[in-house]
Design an enzyme around this catalytic site. Structure first.
Site, PDB file in Angstrom:
ATOM      1  N   SER A 258      33.138   3.161 -28.035  1.00  0.00           N
ATOM      2  CA  SER A 258      32.275   3.745 -29.062  1.00  0.00           C
ATOM      3  C   SER A 258      30.850   3.202 -28.951  1.00  0.00           C
ATOM      4  O   SER A 258      30.247   3.361 -27.902  1.00  0.00           O
ATOM      5  CB  SER A 258      32.909   3.475 -30.428  1.00  0.00           C
ATOM      6  OG  SER A 258      32.458   4.420 -31.333  1.00  0.00           O
ATOM      7  N   LYS A 262      28.579   3.072 -25.501  1.00  0.00           N
ATOM      8  CA  LYS A 262      27.166   3.434 -25.256  1.00  0.00           C
ATOM      9  C   LYS A 262      26.509   2.232 -24.567  1.00  0.00           C
ATOM     10  O   LYS A 262      25.732   2.370 -23.620  1.00  0.00           O
ATOM     11  CB  LYS A 262      26.441   3.718 -26.579  1.00  0.00           C
ATOM     12  CG  LYS A 262      27.127   4.738 -27.506  1.00  0.00           C
ATOM     13  CD  LYS A 262      26.342   4.937 -28.800  1.00  0.00           C
ATOM     14  CE  LYS A 262      27.148   5.341 -30.022  1.00  0.00           C
ATOM     15  NZ  LYS A 262      27.775   6.625 -30.062  1.00  0.00           N
ATOM     16  N   TRP A 349      34.051  14.115 -33.186  1.00  0.00           N
ATOM     17  CA  TRP A 349      32.737  13.547 -33.520  1.00  0.00           C
ATOM     18  C   TRP A 349      32.013  13.083 -32.247  1.00  0.00           C
ATOM     19  O   TRP A 349      30.800  13.145 -32.152  1.00  0.00           O
ATOM     20  CB  TRP A 349      32.945  12.382 -34.504  1.00  0.00           C
ATOM     21  CG  TRP A 349      31.717  11.798 -35.117  1.00  0.00           C
ATOM     22  CD1 TRP A 349      31.305  10.491 -35.037  1.00  0.00           C
ATOM     23  CD2 TRP A 349      30.743  12.453 -35.961  1.00  0.00           C
ATOM     24  NE1 TRP A 349      30.143  10.304 -35.755  1.00  0.00           N
ATOM     25  CE2 TRP A 349      29.784  11.488 -36.335  1.00  0.00           C
ATOM     26  CE3 TRP A 349      30.589  13.771 -36.418  1.00  0.00           C
ATOM     27  CZ2 TRP A 349      28.682  11.789 -37.145  1.00  0.00           C
ATOM     28  CZ3 TRP A 349      29.498  14.070 -37.226  1.00  0.00           C
ATOM     29  CH2 TRP A 349      28.565  13.093 -37.582  1.00  0.00           C
ATOM     30  N   HIS A 400      39.938   8.393 -32.351  1.00  0.00           N
ATOM     31  CA  HIS A 400      38.929   7.450 -31.907  1.00  0.00           C
ATOM     32  C   HIS A 400      39.511   6.032 -31.818  1.00  0.00           C
ATOM     33  O   HIS A 400      39.977   5.490 -32.807  1.00  0.00           O
ATOM     34  CB  HIS A 400      37.820   7.509 -32.965  1.00  0.00           C
ATOM     35  CG  HIS A 400      36.562   6.834 -32.569  1.00  0.00           C
ATOM     36  ND1 HIS A 400      35.765   7.291 -31.550  1.00  0.00           N
ATOM     37  CD2 HIS A 400      35.941   5.735 -33.082  1.00  0.00           C
ATOM     38  CE1 HIS A 400      34.702   6.502 -31.459  1.00  0.00           C
ATOM     39  NE2 HIS A 400      34.786   5.553 -32.364  1.00  0.00           N
TER      40      HIS A 400
HETATM   41  C1  GTR Z   1      30.376   5.940 -35.721  1.00  0.00           C
HETATM   42  C2  GTR Z   1      29.186   6.468 -34.981  1.00  0.00           C
HETATM   43  C3  GTR Z   1      29.541   6.701 -33.562  1.00  0.00           C
HETATM   44  C4  GTR Z   1      30.328   5.567 -32.944  1.00  0.00           C
HETATM   45  C5  GTR Z   1      31.234   4.852 -33.916  1.00  0.00           C
HETATM   46  C6  GTR Z   1      31.730   3.476 -33.507  1.00  0.00           C
HETATM   47  O1  GTR Z   1      30.167   5.794 -37.061  1.00  0.00           O
HETATM   48  O2  GTR Z   1      28.803   7.660 -35.602  1.00  0.00           O
HETATM   49  O3  GTR Z   1      28.372   6.978 -32.812  1.00  0.00           O
HETATM   50  O4  GTR Z   1      29.528   4.671 -32.293  1.00  0.00           O
HETATM   51  O5  GTR Z   1      30.674   4.710 -35.146  1.00  0.00           O
HETATM   52  O6  GTR Z   1      31.012   2.690 -32.891  1.00  0.00           O
HETATM   53  O7  GTR Z   1      32.880   3.175 -33.835  1.00  0.00           O
END
Ligand code: GTR
Length: 420
Positions: A258, A262, A349, A400
């Site tokens: 996540s 990045k 997402w 996720h």
């Molecule tokens: C979310 C965000 C994502 C992702 C995520 C995470 O809220 O919108 O871009 O990075 O967090 O890091 O778990």
């Protein structure tokens, strides 16, 4: 003349020991399930979750320089286009790291031997950066296999959730950083927690390494933000691994989930010593193409998390087509090294298709170097990893998260890259 149906042709090829295409996917190409789309639309409306709503877009050609000439050789890419592209990403998305002299030092706070049935040594470590008489420290945890006859490959894990101390890892298997699996498969591994480098909050600047470097002065618009600082911290751990004879520092992957994903990609762009960049469910500002504006958008991410990206990125919210770069060029910056990308079925997402197409769109740069990479714009089926040359991708059942299954498939890819 007899006509062969596609299925008959594939069966014939299979019987002859040939595979159809470059991977062995089974089942139908992935598409988002209608019920998952509806769930997202009801919970987080105002965003795109249907392919039919994705705006028309044209990706920048990674091989085209800003002055309009086309790169035709690997040398030109490395000498001119790669530095130009890297600088565009710094100035537009992640910010520039400080140009300041500093020293690093590493301290072993505690060491435990004979771990995991005598297969590993564990160390609680502290990395310290010093400028003049000021210093800043962050902890990391390191495990090294002890039975290997040759130097081993390693995985640096960016933990965006919590700090995993040596004792916690020994006590309990955590699939977010499955040390036992890594050791069993012959990898050394180190992990640090992002917030120990830069607190992961809008108003955490003063407490982090960025303020330390700037001696407390506020950050300029094009200065590095948290993602870049976390990646920098990963590179400093790699500096330490380079000094350990048990580790083969030419075979080190950087892994994150996540926001950590990045970070891992950007870390591997900034630091060409990383042999593999692995982004797990990284989405917007990570693997996913910004221009698709599917799921999380540039406008949304830069307002929710202004400390991740430098302010110029926010200016492109709603006008992604004008961005001088897009995320497929992150993979271009990894060439001729390797990239692994994952998505999850219910993680709309993060735009699974956008994460996949991004890898596909980097292909011309892999080709320039004579490297194979994923070029099939049809997605693989769920739970069917696709490995082509220097790139790998899978989309897993579920939501996720960085799970044991993601690691197992990633390590299959890494084994292939590292010829284990
Ligand atoms: C979310 C965000 C994502 C992702 C995520 C995470 O809220 O919108 O871009 O990075 O967090 O890091 O778990």
């Amino acid at each position: 003349m007899a006509r062969l149906t596609l299925t008959a042709l594939m069966t014939l090829l299979a019987l002859n020991g040939l595979s159809f295409g470059q991977d062995k996917d089974q089942g139908k190409p992935w598409t988002a399930k209608p019920e998952v789309i509806e769930k997202f639309e009801s919970r987080r409306g105002d965003f795109i979750y249907r392919e039919s709503k994705v705006p028309e877009y044209q990706l920048p050609d990674p091989l085209m320089t800003t002055s309009g000439s086309r790169v035709t050789t690997p040398q030109e890419w490395m000498r001119t286009r790669r530095p130009e592209l890297l600088q565009l990403f710094r100035d537009t998305v992640y910010g520039n790291r400080p140009d300041v002299d500093y020293k690093m030092s590493y301290q072993v706070l505690e060491e435990k031997t004979g771990l995991f049935e005598g297969k590993a040594v564990g160390r609680s470590m502290q990395a310290t950066v010093t400028i003049g008489d000021r210093s800043y420290s962050y902890p990391f945890t390191l495990f090294i296999p002890t039975k290997a006859k040759k130097p081993v490959p390693a995985v640096i894990h960016i933990n965006n959730r919590y700090f995993l101390s040596m004792d916690k890892v020994i006590e309990e298997h955590d699939p977010f950083w499955p040390v036992r699996t890594l050791i069993d498969r012959g990898y050394a591994t180190a992990s640090f927690h992002t917030s120990d480098v830069c607190p992961d909050k809008k108003d955490g600047y003063e407490e982090g390494v960025r303020a330390f470097f700037a001696d407390g002065k506020p950050p300029e618009d094009k200065a590095w933000r948290s993602l870049s600082a976390w990646g920098w911290a990963g590179s400093r751990i790699l500096d330490h691994l380079e000094t350990l004879k048990e580790i083969d520092s030419s075979r080190v992957a950087i892994v994150g989930h996540s926001r950590g994903g990045k970070t891992s990609l950007w870390a591997a762009c900034e630091d060409q010593r990383f042999a593999i960049g692995y982004s797990n469910n990284s989405g917007c500002g990570g693997a996913a193409l910004s221009r698709r504006a599917y799921g999380e958008t540039v406008a949304r991410i830069t307002s929710s998390f202004p400390h991740w990206f430098c302010p110029p990125f926010a200016d492109y919210g709603g006008r992604e087509n004008e961005l001088p770069v897009d995320q497929h060029e992150i993979f271009a910056l990894l060439v001729p090294r390797a990239a692994y990308v994952t998505s999850a079925d219910e993680d709309l997402w993060a735009d699974p298709r956008g994460e996949y197409l991004s890898v596909v769109a980097s292909k011309p740069v892999f080709e320039l170097f004579g490297k194979k990479s994923i070029g099939n714009s049809t997605m693989p089926a769920l739970n069917s990893p696709r490995h082509v040359g220097n790139t790998g991708y899978h989309i897993r059942t579920g939501g996720h998260g960085l799970e044991q299954q993601d690691w197992d498939w990633f390590l299959d890819f890494a084994d292939g890259q590292f010829k284990k």
